[in-house]
Each structure stands twice: as structure tokens, then as C-alpha cells.
Design a protein around this motif. Structure first.
Motif, PDB file in Angstrom:
ATOM      1  N   LEU A 128       0.863  -1.181   0.000  1.00 53.55           N
ATOM      2  CA  LEU A 128       0.000   0.000   0.000  1.00 53.55           C
ATOM      3  C   LEU A 128       0.899   1.231   0.000  1.00 53.55           C
ATOM      4  CD1 LEU A 128      -2.761   1.425   0.240  1.00 53.55           C
ATOM      5  CD2 LEU A 128      -2.535   1.220   2.729  1.00 53.55           C
ATOM      6  N   VAL A 129       0.825   2.022  -1.060  1.00 56.99           N
ATOM      7  CA  VAL A 129       1.673   3.209  -1.209  1.00 56.99           C
ATOM      8  C   VAL A 129       0.828   4.453  -0.965  1.00 56.99           C
ATOM      9  CG1 VAL A 129       3.219   4.478  -2.728  1.00 56.99           C
ATOM     10  CG2 VAL A 129       3.082   1.992  -2.894  1.00 56.99           C
ATOM     11  N   VAL A 130       1.231   5.246   0.016  1.00 58.59           N
ATOM     12  CA  VAL A 130       0.517   6.466   0.377  1.00 58.59           C
ATOM     13  C   VAL A 130       1.514   7.623   0.378  1.00 58.59           C
ATOM     14  CG1 VAL A 130      -1.203   5.225   1.735  1.00 58.59           C
ATOM     15  CG2 VAL A 130       0.877   6.059   2.850  1.00 58.59           C
ATOM     16  N   PRO A 131       1.031   8.881   0.428  1.00 55.01           N
ATOM     17  CA  PRO A 131       1.955  10.012   0.412  1.00 55.01           C
ATOM     18  C   PRO A 131       2.950   9.965   1.571  1.00 55.01           C
ATOM     19  CG  PRO A 131      -0.292  10.750   0.069  1.00 55.01           C
ATOM     20  CD  PRO A 131      -0.375   9.308   0.453  1.00 55.01           C
TER      21      PRO A 131
ATOM     22  N   PHE B 142      -5.036   8.416   5.659  1.00 51.00           N
ATOM     23  CA  PHE B 142      -4.378   7.250   5.084  1.00 51.00           C
ATOM     24  C   PHE B 142      -4.150   6.143   6.109  1.00 51.00           C
ATOM     25  CE2 PHE B 142      -3.324  10.449   1.844  1.00 51.00           C
ATOM     26  CZ  PHE B 142      -3.852   9.780   0.749  1.00 51.00           C
ATOM     27  N   ALA B 143      -4.123   6.509   7.386  1.00 46.18           N
ATOM     28  CA  ALA B 143      -4.099   5.468   8.417  1.00 46.18           C
ATOM     29  C   ALA B 143      -5.394   4.651   8.367  1.00 46.18           C
ATOM     30  CB  ALA B 143      -3.913   6.086   9.797  1.00 46.18           C
ATOM     31  N   GLN B 144      -6.520   5.329   8.132  1.00 46.80           N
ATOM     32  CA  GLN B 144      -7.803   4.624   8.017  1.00 46.80           C
ATOM     33  C   GLN B 144      -7.863   3.811   6.731  1.00 46.80           C
ATOM     34  OE1 GLN B 144     -10.990   7.453   8.489  1.00 46.80           O
ATOM     35  NE2 GLN B 144     -10.183   8.235  10.406  1.00 46.80           N
ATOM     36  N   VAL B 145      -7.284   4.340   5.654  1.00 43.45           N
ATOM     37  CA  VAL B 145      -7.214   3.572   4.404  1.00 43.45           C
ATOM     38  C   VAL B 145      -6.455   2.272   4.644  1.00 43.45           C
ATOM     39  CG1 VAL B 145      -6.220   3.509   2.076  1.00 43.45           C
ATOM     40  CG2 VAL B 145      -7.424   5.566   2.867  1.00 43.45           C
ATOM     41  N   TYR B 146      -5.335   2.376   5.352  1.00 44.22           N
ATOM     42  CA  TYR B 146      -4.545   1.185   5.662  1.00 44.22           C
ATOM     43  C   TYR B 146      -5.358   0.197   6.501  1.00 44.22           C
ATOM     44  CZ  TYR B 146      -1.189  -1.837   7.983  1.00 44.22           C
ATOM     45  OH  TYR B 146      -0.541  -2.935   8.476  1.00 44.22           O
ATOM     46  N   ALA B 147      -6.089   0.706   7.493  1.00 44.00           N
ATOM     47  CA  ALA B 147      -6.887  -0.174   8.353  1.00 44.00           C
ATOM     48  C   ALA B 147      -7.910  -0.955   7.536  1.00 44.00           C
ATOM     49  CB  ALA B 147      -7.584   0.643   9.443  1.00 44.00           C
ATOM     50  N   GLY B 148      -8.560  -0.300   6.582  1.00 46.38           N
ATOM     51  CA  GLY B 148      -9.540  -0.988   5.754  1.00 46.38           C
ATOM     52  C   GLY B 148      -8.908  -2.032   4.864  1.00 46.38           C
ATOM     53  N   ALA B 149      -7.758  -1.685   4.254  1.00 46.33           N
ATOM     54  CA  ALA B 149      -7.075  -2.639   3.392  1.00 46.33           C
ATOM     55  C   ALA B 149      -6.578  -3.839   4.191  1.00 46.33           C
ATOM     56  CB  ALA B 149      -5.906  -1.949   2.680  1.00 46.33           C
ATOM     57  N   ALA B 150      -6.018  -3.581   5.368  1.00 48.07           N
ATOM     58  CA  ALA B 150      -5.476  -4.665   6.189  1.00 48.07           C
ATOM     59  C   ALA B 150      -6.574  -5.598   6.674  1.00 48.07           C
ATOM     60  CB  ALA B 150      -4.711  -4.079   7.373  1.00 48.07           C
TER      61      ALA B 150
ATOM     62  N   LEU C  72       2.934  -1.366   4.364  1.00 44.46           N
ATOM     63  CA  LEU C  72       2.645   0.056   4.193  1.00 44.46           C
ATOM     64  C   LEU C  72       3.907   0.786   3.758  1.00 44.46           C
ATOM     65  CD1 LEU C  72       0.651   2.425   4.503  1.00 44.46           C
ATOM     66  CD2 LEU C  72       1.418   2.626   6.880  1.00 44.46           C
ATOM     67  N   TYR C  73       3.797   1.571   2.714  1.00 43.93           N
ATOM     68  CA  TYR C  73       4.919   2.400   2.268  1.00 43.93           C
ATOM     69  C   TYR C  73       4.397   3.790   1.959  1.00 43.93           C
ATOM     70  CZ  TYR C  73       8.859   4.324  -0.086  1.00 43.93           C
ATOM     71  OH  TYR C  73       9.916   5.141  -0.401  1.00 43.93           O
ATOM     72  N   PRO C  74       4.955   4.867   2.452  1.00 39.25           N
ATOM     73  CA  PRO C  74       6.064   4.858   3.404  1.00 39.25           C
ATOM     74  C   PRO C  74       5.581   4.512   4.801  1.00 39.25           C
ATOM     75  CG  PRO C  74       5.331   7.089   3.046  1.00 39.25           C
ATOM     76  CD  PRO C  74       4.506   6.215   2.121  1.00 39.25           C
TER      77      PRO C  74
ATOM     78  N   SER D  15      -3.222   8.265  -5.553  1.00 37.86           N
ATOM     79  CA  SER D  15      -2.768   9.164  -6.618  1.00 37.86           C
ATOM     80  C   SER D  15      -1.915  10.294  -6.069  1.00 37.86           C
ATOM     81  CB  SER D  15      -3.972   9.753  -7.360  1.00 37.86           C
ATOM     82  OG  SER D  15      -4.764  10.545  -6.489  1.00 37.86           O
ATOM     83  N   MET D  16      -1.972  10.532  -4.754  1.00 39.25           N
ATOM     84  CA  MET D  16      -1.165  11.592  -4.156  1.00 39.25           C
ATOM     85  C   MET D  16       0.272  11.157  -3.908  1.00 39.25           C
ATOM     86  SD  MET D  16      -3.839  13.347  -1.485  1.00 39.25           S
ATOM     87  CE  MET D  16      -2.582  14.494  -0.904  1.00 39.25           C
ATOM     88  N   ALA D  17       0.563   9.873  -4.056  1.00 39.60           N
ATOM     89  CA  ALA D  17       1.926   9.385  -3.847  1.00 39.60           C
ATOM     90  C   ALA D  17       2.690   9.435  -5.162  1.00 39.60           C
ATOM     91  CB  ALA D  17       1.894   7.962  -3.294  1.00 39.60           C
ATOM     92  N   ALA D  18       2.715  10.606  -5.782  1.00 38.94           N
ATOM     93  CA  ALA D  18       3.237  10.737  -7.138  1.00 38.94           C
ATOM     94  C   ALA D  18       4.712  10.370  -7.237  1.00 38.94           C
ATOM     95  CB  ALA D  18       3.018  12.168  -7.635  1.00 38.94           C
TER      96      ALA D  18
END
Length: 364
Positions: free
Chosen positions: A98-101, A108-116, A128-130, A156-159
Motif C-alpha cells: 500500500l503506497v501512500v503520500p 491514510f491510516a484509516q485507508v490502511y486499516a480498511g485494506a489490512a 505500508l509504504y512509506p 494518486s497523491m503518492a506521485a
């Protein structure tokens, strides 16, 4: 995605696709290798179908004719599967990236929680990266992890990291990104335009006509959509006025941008529409420093629905984004592609949370 049995999957179309793929590859740096996306385009099928055929998991899912089209396109292009990616698609490592800004973010912590959560339900892990404490430009996320990944989910923000990801042969699911981008195997988007429309209608209904957009100075599709949706919502209101001030994400940057528009020439805006809750917090500070009261003298709105929105006084009217659902949908989409299924489509809705930071403007 193109169906394996679509009319495009014919020998003539496949030969035409191979020529087109070679033409596209000719514009790449020397030494670039064909990818599964090139094979999919040449054969007129989805990347998921390519994965099934070249991973020898196509029987009962893909016709013999389509399988031969894929194998033929791969041979003509000189495609060789990434061994690590192939083993991952066969379920041997069961790990997603999972690549986030490169910033700390509750969203993005919540995004990670949902994916995990979804990953754990299917026996997968999520890297998780970074790292949550990382700040600054993103490094190549494949420096040490390339051979241990099933696929990638990226914001998309992790350009900074996307160039390396797109250059790999791993399936890529994009979050909050341009749905017209053909590179990813799936997109997970929010219905941003509808949310901005409802927010604008709320402010118009209160009587606001002088708007200022505190716009995030970030090169990302989602912020382009927000600006366009606000402009469109006001376009049909003859007496509406909109000014824009761009700002880097952060409270202080939001304060400076808000001070600029509140001190600017002409009638002062009565509503500040901010691209995230931190910018909105800065706008509230700017109002206080200028001797203005929120919402009596100026209404302020945010975007994201972070905990910060409830901590402000008055509490912030904002568009609340279902961050955990975004992560869960992203992981589910990746799992679907790895299993040769079509991912779910349709934008996730956003919720308008009306609180104390918005009210009718004072009479002129």
C-alpha cells in the motif's frame, strides 16, 4: 477491461495489437521490457486474463482461443513473466504493498486499516509504504520489497513513487485517481463531484454568493475534480462570485491563503471552501486574527472528515470521506484481479456533515 471473449480478441486484431504495442514500446527508454499490460493490449484482453493464461490457471475461466491469443502475443512481444510476480499471483507470498503520500495522515491510516482488514480475511498481509512516520519525498518502494509482493495499491497523491510502480509487472490498483488512466488494473474512487455539489448547495441555500476556494496546491487528480465541481456548481448562479487561493497542505498555509482572500480587493468572501480539514483549520485561524467570527462573519468548510473537524470550535462543516471503505475496496479489487475476477465498480459516496462553522451571511 476488455472481456476475454470480446470481438476484439481475434487473430487480426491481435496482430494489429502487437504492432501497436511494439510502437508504444519504441518510445520507452532503451532496455525496457514488455509488460503484461503490453500483452493484454496486444491480445485485446484484460491483465487479469493475461495473468490467468501465463500462470496456467485459465482452464474453465478462459477459452482455448483466447488463451492462445495471449500466448501468441507474449511470444511475439518477447514477454517474459516476472518470476516473483508470477509466484505471487499463484498465492505463494500473499502480500500487497500500500503506497501512500510521504506524510503523516489520519486519512491514510484509516485507508490502511480498511485494506489490512480485508487482506487478513483472505490470508494476505499488507506492507505500508512509506512508514507512518515517514516525511519527505518517497523512495523507490521496490528497493528491497519487489520480490515479496502480490500487487500494489497506491494513492494518486503518492506521485513520487508511481513511476517505479508503473514500471513493474505487478497489478496496480489506484485510489482516488483519473478513471481514464488505462495503466491500473482497477480504480477505486469517491464521488467527489457529488459531494462538492451538495456542499455548495448547502452554502447557496444559506444565502452565500461570495465564495473563496482555498485550493490544495498539489498536482493530483482529486483536487482538480474538486475545483471543477465547485466551479460547475456555481456556474448557474448569476450573482455568485468565486476567487481562488492555492496553498500547500497544512494549517499555516491555509491561514496564509485565507488571509490573502479575506484582505483582498473587492467585497470580502462570506464562505471559504477548503480542500481539506487542515486548510479549513488555518482559515478559521485567519478569520480570528482578522477580528472575524466563524460563522457570523464568514463560513468555513473542510474536506475529509478528520477528527480535527470535531476538535475545532465551532465544529467544522465538512465532507466526510469513508477512508476505511476506500482501503477495503482497494484490497478487494486487487484480490479480484489476482483471482481472475472483475473488481467491483462504482464510486463510493461521501457524506456532508453540517456543523457550526456555516451559517447565513450577514445582511449586506
Amino acid at each position: 477491461m476488455t472481456s476475454p471473449e470480446s470481438p476484439e480478441s481475434t487473430p487480426v486484431a491481435a496482430r494489429t495489437g502487437v504492432r501497436a504495442a511494439r510502437a508504444a514500446m519504441s518510445g520507452r527508454p532503451a532496455g525496457s521490457r514488455p509488460t503484461s499490460r503490453d500483452v493484454a493490449g496486444a491480445a485485446g484482453v484484460s491483465q487479469a486474463t493475461v495473468s490467468l493464461v501465463l500462470g496456467d490457471k485459465w482452464r474453465g475461466r478462459v477459452s482455448e482461443r483466447t488463451a492462445e491469443l495471449v500466448r501468441s502475443a507474449a511470444r511475439e512481444l518477447g514477454y517474459r513473466p516476472n518470476l516473483a510476480a508470477r509466484s505471487l499471483r499463484l498465492g505463494r507470498t500473499r502480500t500487497a504493498l500500500l503506497v501512500v503520500p510521504a506524510m503523516t495522515s489520519e486519512f491514510f491510516a484509516q485507508v490502511y486499516a480498511g485494506a489490512a482488514r480485508v487482506a487478513a480475511e483472505h490470508g494476505f498481509g499488507v506492507v505500508l509504504y512509506p512508514s507512518p512516520e515517514g516525511i519527505g519525498p518517497a523512495r523507490d518502494p521496490f528497493d528491497s520489497a519487489r520480490t515479496a509482493l502480490d500487487g500494489v495499491i497506491a494513492s494518486s497523491m503518492a506521485a513520487d513513487a508511481l513511476a517505479s510502480i508503473r514500471g513493474s509487472d505487478l497489478p496496480l490498483v489506484m485510489l482516488d485517481s483519473d478513471p481514464g488512466d488505462p495503466g491500473p488494473v482497477a480504480h477505486v474512487n469517491l464521488d467527489i463531484a457529488d459531494g462538492v455539489r451538495r456542499l455548495t448547495e448547502h452554502l447557496l441555500g444559506l444565502g452565500h454568493r461570495r465564495f473563496a476556494h482555498i485550493a490544495a496546491d498539489v498536482d493530483s487528480w482529486t483536487f482538480v475534480v474538486r475545483a471543477r465541481a465547485l466551479q460547475d456548481a456555481l456556474a448557474g448562479v448569476p450573482d455568485a462570485r468565486l476567487v481562488t487561493a492555492r496553498a500547500a497542505l497544512g494549517v499555516d498555509w491555509g491561514r496564509r491563503a485565507a488571509e490573502q482572500v479575506l484582505r483582498g480587493p473587492g467585497p470580502r468572501p462570506t464562505a471559504l471552501v477548503c480542500d481539506d480539514d487542515f486548510l479549513a483549520a488555518g482559515a478559521c485561524k485567519a478569520a480570528r486574527r482578522l477580528g472575524l467570527r466563524v460563522p457570523d462573519d464568514v463560513s468555513v468548510t473542510g474536506f475529509d472528515g478528520l477528527t480535527l473537524a470535531n476538535a475545532l470550535e465551532p465544529e467544522l462543516t465538512t465532507l466526510a470521506l469513508p477512508a476505511e471503505q476506500v482501503g477495503a475496496r482497494g484490497m478487494a479489487a486487487l484480490l479480484a484481479v489476482l483471482e481472475g475476477r472483475e473488481p467491483d465498480t462504482g464510486d463510493l459516496p461521501v457524506a456532508l456533515a453540517v456543523r457550526g462553522s456555516t451559517a447565513a451571511p450577514r445582511p449586506a
